[in-house]
Structure formats: structure tokens, C-alpha cells
Design an enzyme around this catalytic site. Structure first.
Site, PDB file in Angstrom:
ATOM      1  N   HIS A  95       0.853  -1.196   0.000  1.00  0.00           N
ATOM      2  CA  HIS A  95       0.000   0.000   0.000  1.00  0.00           C
ATOM      3  C   HIS A  95       0.888   1.246   0.000  1.00  0.00           C
ATOM      4  CE1 HIS A  95      -2.828   3.059   1.254  1.00  0.00           C
ATOM      5  NE2 HIS A  95      -3.792   2.237   0.864  1.00  0.00           N
ATOM      6  N   GLU A 166      -3.971   1.827  -7.359  1.00  0.00           N
ATOM      7  CA  GLU A 166      -4.353   2.956  -6.512  1.00  0.00           C
ATOM      8  C   GLU A 166      -3.448   4.149  -6.813  1.00  0.00           C
ATOM      9  OE1 GLU A 166      -6.544   1.778  -2.740  1.00  0.00           O
ATOM     10  OE2 GLU A 166      -4.437   1.621  -2.265  1.00  0.00           O
TER      11      GLU A 166
HETATM   12  P1  PGA Z   1      -9.557   6.123   0.141  1.00  0.00           P
HETATM   13  O1  PGA Z   1      -8.355   5.105   0.436  1.00  0.00           O
HETATM   14  O2  PGA Z   1     -10.733   5.317  -0.328  1.00  0.00           O
HETATM   15  O3  PGA Z   1      -9.787   6.794   1.443  1.00  0.00           O
HETATM   16  O4  PGA Z   1      -9.067   7.049  -0.938  1.00  0.00           O
HETATM   17  C1  PGA Z   1      -8.073   4.047  -0.410  1.00  0.00           C
HETATM   18  C2  PGA Z   1      -6.802   3.400   0.033  1.00  0.00           C
HETATM   19  O5  PGA Z   1      -5.847   4.107   0.415  1.00  0.00           O
HETATM   20  O6  PGA Z   1      -6.693   2.175   0.059  1.00  0.00           O
END
Ligand code: PGA
Length: 254
Positions: A95, A166
């Protein structure tokens, strides 16, 4: 196909009592959806307690990180056996918030290899910090992240790999700042191509590609239908039982 929706609680909530309440609420919806697999990723400390509150197969638990050594003198770390023995089936690896604290492609690769060898499924997060559409730097950056993290993953373990795209610039904002679904579609195609380069066509086509970054009720449907994601990784919106349950219902009805 069943969609995969991951709730990344990050470092929330502040007590097991609140965590249990949130889980119990979400379970009412998540536990009965036929088209959705819900994966809850609470802080390590809560997983075991929460896993005792559910016995079906529509909800699974993920950890937000993992360590690659089996056991021993590694103060502060949590290994794969501990996770498996606490009810974990999935691990989130790489992440961006962990990368910001020091994770790199090399140790992410070690975490992935240790996890898949033990039978845990891996949700590998990748994503660029900034975007410059002109020269496609973000694409080569992404390919490098994927190649580095997935080095030496054997063909017979590919079913354990899930990619969560992401883009860092879209995390923790709101629906307006999230990636647009047509942009996501391009990225899903690019990631799919990269998977084909790494693993070959037959295996690569089966790898789920999820999207994360400001997923809200408003964009849940289009990210999946137009964006062509196989699922979503939800951060802040997963901390509201009502909001998250409404999102799950939207996914169920697609
Ligand atoms: P968010 O986070 O939905 O708050 O943007 C997603 C993540 O960091 O996994």
C-alpha cells in the site's frame, strides 16, 4: 463474475468495541450478497476477535501488511502463520502508505512470495504519485512496480495474486478527485498487458484488477462498469457502515 470489494480500515477505529459494531453492521448486508465477496482489512489487533463473529463464506479478512520471515527475532512484525491462525485469507501488500514508511519493491516481493507460498492471497497495491500524460512516465513507473513486486512468482501461484491499482494522487479525497472511469479503463488495459508480459496470456487474463482511491457511493458503479475494474479497494468510505453497505448493494445490482 463475483466482484471483490476490500474495506481498508487503515488505523481505525480506536477500539475493538467500535470495530465490532462496524463489522456487525456491515455483516448484515455483506453476508447475504451473491455477487460480491467482501474482504475486511482491520488493524492486526482486531482481526481474530472479528473473525469469530462470522462463519459464512461471503466475508473474508485481510491484513494490511505482513512480514516475510516465518518466526523469530523480528520485533514488531507479524508473520504469515500468525495471520492464517487468526482467520486471515488475504494480505494487502505494498500500500502506498506503507511504501511511504519504507516498503520498497524488493521487500514487497519477499512479502508476496512468503504469503503465496503459505496459501494466503495477495492484494498488491501499485500506483503512481503524480500523473504526466504527455510522456507516459507513470506507465513505465507502474510496469516497474509490477515487475519488481511479482518477480519469481511461480505460474502455479498466480491464482493467489490480485492487483489493486491505486493512483496516490486520488487517495483520501472525494469522488470529484477520484480517477475518472474512462481513465481507469485505460489503466486496467495497461496493467493487463503488463501481466501478460510477465505471466503469459492464459494466466494473466485471470488476475483480478481492482481500483482504489476515493471510491464513494457516487462512483462505485461507473468504476466497475465503464472502468472495467474487477473490484474496489475502499478506504475512508468503508468506515461508515451505512455508506459501505450501500456501496455493496450497488455492486450486487450491477
Ligand atoms: P480512500 O483510500 O478510499 O480513502 O481514498 C483508499 C486506500 O488508500 O486504500
Amino acid at each position: 463474475m463475483e466482484k471483490l470489494i476490500i474495506a481498508n480500515w487503515k488505523m481505525n477505529p480506536e477500539s475493538i468495541a467500535v470495530a465490532k459494531k462496524l463489522f456487525t453492521e456491515v455483516k448484515k448486508t455483506a453476508g447475504k450478497l451473491s455477487n460480491v465477496k467482501t474482504v475486511i482489512a482491520p488493524p492486526f489487533l482486531y482481526i481474530y476477535e472479528l473473525s469469530k463473529l462470522y462463519t459464512g463464506n461471503k466475508i473474508e479478512f485481510a491484513s494490511q501488511d505482513v512480514f516475510w520471515e516465518k518466526k523469530g527475532s523480528f520485533t514488531g512484525e507479524i508473520g504469515v502463520s500468525m495471520l492464517k491462525n487468526s482467520g486471515v485469507k488475504y494480505v494487502i501488500v505494498g500500500h502506498s502508505e506503507r511504501r511511504a514508511l519504507g516498503d520498497n519493491d524488493e521487500n514487497i516481493n519477499k512479502k508476496i512470495l512468503a504469503s503465496i507460498q503459505s496459501g494466503l492471497a495477495v492484494i498488491l497495491c501499485v500506483g503512481e504519485k503524480n500523473r504526466d500524460n504527455k510522456d507516459g512516465v507513470h506507465l513505465s513507473f507502474l510496469a516497474k512496480q509490477l515487475e519488481g513486486a511479482l518477480k519469481d512468482v511461480p505460474q502455479n501461484k498466480i491464482s493467489k495474486i490480485i492487483i489493486a491499482y491505486e493512483p496516490i494522487w486520488a487517495i483520501g479525497k472525494n469522488e470529484k478527485d477520484a480517477m475518472k472511469s474512462y481513465e481507469l479503463h485505460e489503466m486496467v488495459i495497461f496493467i493487463r498487458k503488463t501481466m501478460v508480459n510477465i505471466f503469459g496470456k492464459n494466466s494473466a487474463l485471470k488476475i483480478p484488477i481492482l481500483y482504489g482511491g476515493s471510491v464513494e457511493i457516487e462512483n462505485t458503479e461507473t468504476l466497475l462498469t465503464e472502468g472495467m475494474a474487477d473490484g474496489l479497494l475502499v478506504g475512508h468510505a468503508s468506515l461508515s457502515a451505512r455508506e459501505f453497505s450501500d456501496m455493496l448493494k450497488i455492486v450486487q445490482n450491477i
